[in-house]
Scaffold this motif. Structure first.
Motif, PDB file in Angstrom:
ATOM      1  N   GLU A 113      27.318 -20.124   8.681  1.00 47.45           N
ATOM      2  CA  GLU A 113      28.143 -19.202   9.448  1.00 47.45           C
ATOM      3  C   GLU A 113      27.694 -19.047  10.893  1.00 47.45           C
ATOM      4  OE1 GLU A 113      28.428 -15.467   7.468  1.00 47.45           O
ATOM      5  OE2 GLU A 113      29.398 -16.299   5.689  1.00 47.45           O
ATOM      6  N   ARG A 114      26.407 -19.169  11.146  1.00 47.27           N
ATOM      7  CA  ARG A 114      25.903 -18.890  12.497  1.00 47.27           C
ATOM      8  C   ARG A 114      24.661 -19.711  12.767  1.00 47.27           C
ATOM      9  NH1 ARG A 114      22.532 -14.977  15.263  1.00 47.27           N
ATOM     10  NH2 ARG A 114      23.365 -14.574  17.350  1.00 47.27           N
ATOM     11  N   LEU A 115      24.600 -20.277  13.973  1.00 51.47           N
ATOM     12  CA  LEU A 115      23.454 -21.056  14.413  1.00 51.47           C
ATOM     13  C   LEU A 115      22.908 -20.477  15.710  1.00 51.47           C
ATOM     14  CD1 LEU A 115      24.930 -24.633  13.839  1.00 51.47           C
ATOM     15  CD2 LEU A 115      23.299 -23.446  12.369  1.00 51.47           C
ATOM     16  N   VAL A 116      21.606 -20.513  15.843  1.00 51.44           N
ATOM     17  CA  VAL A 116      20.924 -20.094  17.072  1.00 51.44           C
ATOM     18  C   VAL A 116      20.037 -21.243  17.514  1.00 51.44           C
ATOM     19  CG1 VAL A 116      19.364 -18.426  18.137  1.00 51.44           C
ATOM     20  CG2 VAL A 116      20.974 -17.666  16.380  1.00 51.44           C
ATOM     21  N   CYS A 117      19.906 -21.433  18.812  1.00 55.43           N
ATOM     22  CA  CYS A 117      19.135 -22.547  19.360  1.00 55.43           C
ATOM     23  C   CYS A 117      17.938 -22.052  20.172  1.00 55.43           C
ATOM     24  CB  CYS A 117      20.020 -23.409  20.271  1.00 55.43           C
ATOM     25  SG  CYS A 117      21.457 -24.094  19.449  1.00 55.43           S
ATOM     26  N   ALA A 118      16.917 -22.880  20.225  1.00 52.40           N
ATOM     27  CA  ALA A 118      15.738 -22.613  21.046  1.00 52.40           C
ATOM     28  C   ALA A 118      15.183 -23.945  21.521  1.00 52.40           C
ATOM     29  CB  ALA A 118      14.680 -21.859  20.248  1.00 52.40           C
ATOM     30  N   PRO A 119      14.629 -24.002  22.728  1.00 55.08           N
ATOM     31  CA  PRO A 119      14.170 -25.288  23.269  1.00 55.08           C
ATOM     32  C   PRO A 119      12.929 -25.819  22.577  1.00 55.08           C
ATOM     33  CG  PRO A 119      13.511 -23.503  24.710  1.00 55.08           C
ATOM     34  CD  PRO A 119      14.408 -22.897  23.671  1.00 55.08           C
ATOM     35  N   VAL A 120      12.818 -27.127  22.558  1.00 48.54           N
ATOM     36  CA  VAL A 120      11.581 -27.788  22.138  1.00 48.54           C
ATOM     37  C   VAL A 120      10.521 -27.520  23.208  1.00 48.54           C
ATOM     38  CG1 VAL A 120      10.499 -30.043  21.758  1.00 48.54           C
ATOM     39  CG2 VAL A 120      12.788 -29.573  20.834  1.00 48.54           C
ATOM     40  N   VAL A 121       9.334 -27.093  22.797  1.00 51.62           N
ATOM     41  CA  VAL A 121       8.255 -26.878  23.769  1.00 51.62           C
ATOM     42  C   VAL A 121       7.333 -28.084  23.768  1.00 51.62           C
ATOM     43  CG1 VAL A 121       8.376 -24.381  23.639  1.00 51.62           C
ATOM     44  CG2 VAL A 121       6.834 -25.589  22.108  1.00 51.62           C
ATOM     45  N   GLU A 122       6.760 -28.354  24.935  1.00 53.39           N
ATOM     46  CA  GLU A 122       6.131 -29.655  25.140  1.00 53.39           C
ATOM     47  C   GLU A 122       4.634 -29.681  24.922  1.00 53.39           C
ATOM     48  OE1 GLU A 122       5.902 -27.766  29.281  1.00 53.39           O
ATOM     49  OE2 GLU A 122       7.021 -27.569  27.418  1.00 53.39           O
TER      50      GLU A 122
END
Length: 381
Positions: A113-122
């Motif tokens: 129903e719902r997706l949230v995104c977060a960046p890949v950290v390096e």
């Protein structure tokens, strides 16, 4: 101990959330203008972003190939082609000073129903999340991005990871899943199938890799609760209550805690980062009793009633911090945050905690229209 919550109760808000993919941000938000650069916390409302955030935004333009060098990227930020916007308004969360742009890979967390995104950290410092201008950050991000898109994304599409299980294992091992994440990171990578040994080793050496995963799962879990968005941008700390169209903010003071060697006198930014969602989802400062080493490290700085706050502020019905409980008790939740240097050099200068102003959680902060687009809208799975 008053306020002590079981591991099962702490992990409960995350039940149903899966780390299920890695995609470029533009794939998840196909309608996003390429000029939008996503930052942590509330909007800057016409004020200049602090130097570490500008550094991260310039690095983002270099990652996009929009500028030939760092100085050109900074000049582009002063024009009208690119602009900063709060990541949480788009269903994205980003740590500390890190800025997310269209081509960057993002970790995708949620359900059908719902997706949230977060960046890949390096990786460890120097790093974009600490607002560093160092070219090493960009090189490391490109390497991590390539491997995440090539290996981790396909592996997760085949074998998604239940975040609640990662959280429960980490708490049992002495992490509170925000300032301490080594056990959580190990729990995550132990559940990854289908990635090469060298990539597995790279992730194992980066205990912060799991943090954006927990951030995204926390933002997913907060949906429908009294607090839908919360975080700092280095100048202001803000909250968007359920049903509100806008953020309510207060000036952000720097976190208090432990300084790194040689950084005792370094100027730190005010509270910064979307990782505050972790603490408002019942981990971090609300699970501090599971991390006795942090309690000992900050013993002289913590509020005397630190152990009771979770019991006072967390709604047992959903496991998240309640705005009404904050307002009624006059008690602020403890939010664990790293300290980012305020100078153009950026960098991490320590780690600690922040007590947000209670009055921004009052009921009158709520609005009447729905907040921004969810990351999963139109995105690939």
């Amino acid at each position: 101990m008053t306020g002590l919550r079981s591991i099962a109760a702490c992990a409960a808000p995350y039940r149903g959330a899966q780390l299920c993919d890695v995609r470029r941000l533009a794939e998840m938000l196909p309608g996003l203008d390429e000029g939008v650069l996503l930052h942590a916390g509330p909007p800057y409302e016409g004020r200049p972003a602090p130097a570490p955030v500008r550094n991260a935004a310039a690095q983002a333009l270099l990652f996009e190939g929009a500028a030939a060098d760092f100085e050109e990227a900074l000049r582009l930020l002063d024009g009208d082609e690119y602009f900063l916007a709060p990541a949480q308004d788009y269903g994205v969360v980003t740590p500390l000073a890190q800025v997310v742009s269209a081509s960057m890979p993002v970790l995708v967390v949620g359900d059908e129903e719902r997706l949230v995104c977060a960046p890949v950290v390096e990786g460890p410092p120097p790093a974009l999340r600490f607002g560093s201008p160092d070219a090493q950050c960009l090189a490391a991000l490109r390497a991590h991005a390539s491997m995440a898109l090539r290996e981790l994304g396909p592996a997760l599409r085949e074998h998604p990871v239940d975040v609640a299980d990662v959280v429960a294992q980490a708490l049992a091992a002495g992490d509170e899943c925000h300032s301490r994440t080594a056990a959580a990171n190990q729990a995550l990578i132990d559940r990854l199938d289908g990635i090469a040994d060298d990539y597995h080793a790279l992730l194992a050496a980066n205990p912060g890799f799991v943090l954006p995963v927990i951030m995204a799962a926390s933002a997913w879990a907060l949906a429908g609760s009294s607090i839908e968005s919360v975080g700092g941008n280095g100048l202001a700390f803000g909250v968007r209550l359920s049903g509100a169209a806008t953020w309510r903010t207060a000036p952000a003071q720097p976190p208090q805690g432990t300084r790194l060697p040689g950084a005792a006198q370094a100027q730190a930014l005010g509270a910064i980062g979307d990782s505050a969602v972790i603490d408002f989802c019942g981990l971090g400062g609300q699970a501090l009793h599971y991390a006795p080493t942090l309690v000992e490290e900050w013993r002289d700085r913590l509020p005397p009633d630190w152990a009771a706050r979770a019991g006072m502020l967390v709604d047992p019905a959903n496991g998240t911090v309640s705005a009404a409980r904050i307002a009624a008790s006059g008690m602020a939740p403890i939010v664990h945050l790293a300290m980012v240097g305020a100078t153009p050099a950026g960098g991490i200068v320590g780690r600690g905690f922040y007590l947000p102003p209670v009055d921004i959680f009052a009921a009158e902060a709520a609005g009447s229209t729905a907040p921004g687009t969810a990351c999963g809208t139109g995105g690939a799975r």
